[in-house]
Enzyme design. Structure first.
Site, PDB file in Angstrom:
ATOM      1  CD1 TRP A 185      -2.613   1.686   0.458  1.00  0.00           C
ATOM      2  CD2 TRP A 185      -2.036   1.878   2.610  1.00  0.00           C
ATOM      3  NE1 TRP A 185      -3.320   2.738   0.992  1.00  0.00           N
ATOM      4  CE2 TRP A 185      -2.991   2.875   2.301  1.00  0.00           C
ATOM      5  CE3 TRP A 185      -1.539   1.795   3.910  1.00  0.00           C
ATOM      6  CZ2 TRP A 185      -3.451   3.785   3.256  1.00  0.00           C
ATOM      7  CZ3 TRP A 185      -1.986   2.699   4.857  1.00  0.00           C
ATOM      8  CH2 TRP A 185      -2.940   3.680   4.528  1.00  0.00           C
ATOM      9  CG  ASP A 266      -2.157  -2.629   7.440  1.00  0.00           C
ATOM     10  OD1 ASP A 266      -3.278  -2.545   7.992  1.00  0.00           O
ATOM     11  OD2 ASP A 266      -1.800  -1.880   6.511  1.00  0.00           O
ATOM     12  CE  LYS A 302     -10.141  -0.726   3.997  1.00  0.00           C
ATOM     13  NZ  LYS A 302      -9.287   0.457   4.149  1.00  0.00           N
TER      14      LYS A 302
HETATM   15  N1  PLA Z   1      -3.687  -0.607   5.289  1.00  0.00           N
HETATM   16  C1  PLA Z   1      -3.967  -1.037   4.056  1.00  0.00           C
HETATM   17  C2  PLA Z   1      -3.265  -2.239   3.535  1.00  0.00           C
HETATM   18  C3  PLA Z   1      -4.916  -0.355   3.284  1.00  0.00           C
HETATM   19  O1  PLA Z   1      -5.168  -0.801   2.058  1.00  0.00           O
HETATM   20  C4  PLA Z   1      -5.548   0.774   3.806  1.00  0.00           C
HETATM   21  C5  PLA Z   1      -6.562   1.547   2.989  1.00  0.00           C
HETATM   22  C6  PLA Z   1      -5.236   1.165   5.120  1.00  0.00           C
HETATM   23  C7  PLA Z   1      -4.296   0.448   5.825  1.00  0.00           C
HETATM   24  C8  PLA Z   1      -5.813   2.354   5.815  1.00  0.00           C
HETATM   25  O2  PLA Z   1      -7.137   2.453   5.848  1.00  0.00           O
HETATM   26  P1  PLA Z   1      -7.889   3.371   6.901  1.00  0.00           P
HETATM   27  O3  PLA Z   1      -6.916   4.317   7.485  1.00  0.00           O
HETATM   28  O4  PLA Z   1      -8.926   4.056   6.100  1.00  0.00           O
HETATM   29  O5  PLA Z   1      -8.443   2.420   7.903  1.00  0.00           O
HETATM   30  N2  PLA Z   1      -6.381   1.566   1.597  1.00  0.00           N
HETATM   31  C9  PLA Z   1      -7.375   2.143   0.687  1.00  0.00           C
HETATM   32  C10 PLA Z   1      -7.649   3.593   0.991  1.00  0.00           C
HETATM   33  C11 PLA Z   1      -8.685   1.384   0.812  1.00  0.00           C
HETATM   34  C12 PLA Z   1      -6.460   4.511   1.061  1.00  0.00           C
HETATM   35  O6  PLA Z   1      -5.535   4.425   0.259  1.00  0.00           O
HETATM   36  O7  PLA Z   1      -6.482   5.332   1.994  1.00  0.00           O
HETATM   37  C13 PLA Z   1      -6.850   1.967  -0.743  1.00  0.00           C
HETATM   38  O8  PLA Z   1      -7.565   2.319  -1.683  1.00  0.00           O
HETATM   39  O9  PLA Z   1      -5.745   1.415  -0.907  1.00  0.00           O
END
Ligand code: PLA
Length: 456
Positions: A185, A266, A302
């Site tokens: 991510w 995570d 989510k």
């Molecule tokens: N960790 C991972 C692996 C994630 O994909 C995301 C969110 C988070 C943590 C953090 O989410 P939160 O802080 O909202 O609880 N990833 C998303 C959104 C869904 C983003 O980038 O913020 C994504 O589209 O990858």
């Protein structure tokens, strides 16, 4: 202030400033020091105070976020056929955001509760929420919870929980290197660098097989320094959708424990991958069952659809309740100057659902419904490409797990799909399956087919 503390604070502030400049401008850290001093110090011209020239005149335009920036571009597009498959946000078959029924019910209960107040929460958050969150991820029978050796604090969703964990480790843990998967991510390297940790990558994904590079992963973790922190996606790896099998998890566990590597999970998708909260927590529970220590960041964005409520938790599993108590006391020192204490509403919704067996069961049904709809989108997209005879092997669409498909499309193909078909997705070829519906699958399949045919 003690001199050593003062100099530590000064040097860590400098380090963060330089890293921040790197992230915001895209320039290397050393470039930051090449910015003339005059550009950094406040301008003494009278014009700054109400005149034409701004004290911020030298600020560079920062690039949009690679994920959230996709939504910004999507919102600007007037096309009626546009589809947003960028950010991982669940949509219904009608393409609408979903508030779970069980969340509406919990909110109703909260509104009608005459003793509900809006006082500050403790620094560590809502105690009941913290206990229930630890049970959700580690299992209600977890010996670590029974033995009182888990320190849990409420966090600002997954991101905030990772950040608090990162800062705690940078302050108190002897090995300040964290290994994160390649790819991962996009926010992970930024969160941990700004926490004060050194970020390194371990091999994870093999583009040739579109599967796990298990050999590379084991090799890289084997050569990590003893004690290094290792970030693991608990399930539904983002962006690849590729998870280790249970046997592979067991091998990873053995290797990490034998080298004293510290696992930092995570968990942003518990229940979203398989539709079962317990199945999706197996990796984490395996590491807790051996009696060793670990960290886990949880997000309810989510799995409860609480994206904007920013509700999550950080748990640190320790060897004894005595250590856990001291760890918690230090977590408070990280949180207090950062945001003082967390918001009450989202955590109250989660606690209301988790503590009531009827609501809890209703939640698991709605969660399974969301996971199943995502899985059915995989089948529909795969069938649509097969029907069109789109060149290439697309079986990874069916095999990958969770919210995303890592299509293998390159950034030029993605740009083509956005320009010609108004399909918005991240430039690494990731699509959010949760943003698709039966109505939009044919359009996406047409776009992929055209992109593959026209652009290499
Ligand atoms: N960790 C991972 C692996 C994630 O994909 C995301 C969110 C988070 C943590 C953090 O989410 P939160 O802080 O909202 O609880 N990833 C998303 C959104 C869904 C983003 O980038 O913020 C994504 O589209 O990858």
């Amino acid at each position: 202030m003690d001199d050593t503390i003062a100099s530590h604070l000064a040097s860590s502030a400098e380090r963060r400033l330089s890293t921040l400049s790197h992230h915001l401008t895209g320039h290397s850290a050393s470039m930051a020091s090449e910015i003339p001093n005059s550009a950094l110090s406040p301008s003494a011209t009278a014009g700054s105070y109400g005149g034409a020239s701004s004290v911020f005149a030298n600020i560079l335009q920062a690039p949009d976020d690679s994920i959230l920036g996709v939504t910004v571009a999507y919102n600007k597009d007037p096309s009626p056929v546009k589809v947003n498959l960028g950010v991982g946000a669940y949509r219904t078959e009608e393409g609408k955001p979903l508030v779970l029924n069980v969340v509406r019910k919990a909110e109703q209960l909260l509104v009608n509760n005459p003793s509900g107040v809006k006082e500050y929460l403790p620094i560590t958050g809502l105690a009941e929420f913290n206990k229930l969150s630890a049970k959700l991820i580690f299992g209600s029978e977890s010996p670590a919870i029974r033995e009182n050796r888990v320190a849990t604090v409420q966090g600002l969703s997954g991101t905030g929980s990772l950040r608090v964990g990162g800062e705690f480790l940078a302050k108190h843990y002897f090995e300040r290197t964290i290994y994160i998967p390649q790819p991962t991510w996009g926010n992970h390297p930024k969160i941990f660098t700004l926490s004060g940790l050194a970020v390194k990558y371990y091999r994870y994904y093999d583009p040739a097989t579109r599967g796990l590079n298990f050999h590379g992963l084991l090799e890289d973790l084997s050569s990590a320094p003893p004690g290094a922190i290792v970030l693991l996606h608990a399930c539904a790896h983002n962006p690849t959708g590729v998870d280790p099998t249970l046997e592979q998890w067991e091998q990873i566990r053995q290797l990490m424990r034998s080298k004293g590597l510290l696992p930092f999970f995570d968990s942003a998708y518990q229940g979203f991958a398989s539709g079962s909260l317990d199945v999706d927590a197996q990796s984490v529970r395996m590491f807790v069952a051996d009696g060793g220590e670990c960290l886990a960041a949880q997000s309810y964005a989510k799995n409860m659809g609480l994206y904007g409520e920013r509700v999550g938790a950080l748990s640190i599993v320790c060897k004894s309740s005595d250590v856990a108590g001291r760890v918690e006391s230090q977590l408070k020192l990280v949180i207090r100057p950062m945001y003082s204490n967390p918001p009450i509403h989202g955590a109250s919704i989660v606690a209301t659902i988790l503590k009531n067996s009827e609501l809890y069961n209703e939640w698991t049904v709605e969660l399974k419904m969301m996971a199943d709809r995502i899985i059915s989108m995989r089948r529909q997209l795969f069938d649509a490409l097969s029907k069109r005879g789109t060149p290439g092997d697309w079986s990874h669409i069916l095999k990958q797990i969770g919210m995303f498909t890592f299509t293998g499309l390159n950034s030029d193909q993605v740009a083509f799909m956005t320009k010609e078909f108004h399909i918005y997705m991240t430039s690494d070829g990731r699509i959010s399956m949760a943003g698709l519906s039966s109505r939009t699958v044919p359009h996406l399949a047409d776009a992929i087919h055209a992109a593959v045919a026209r652009i290499n």
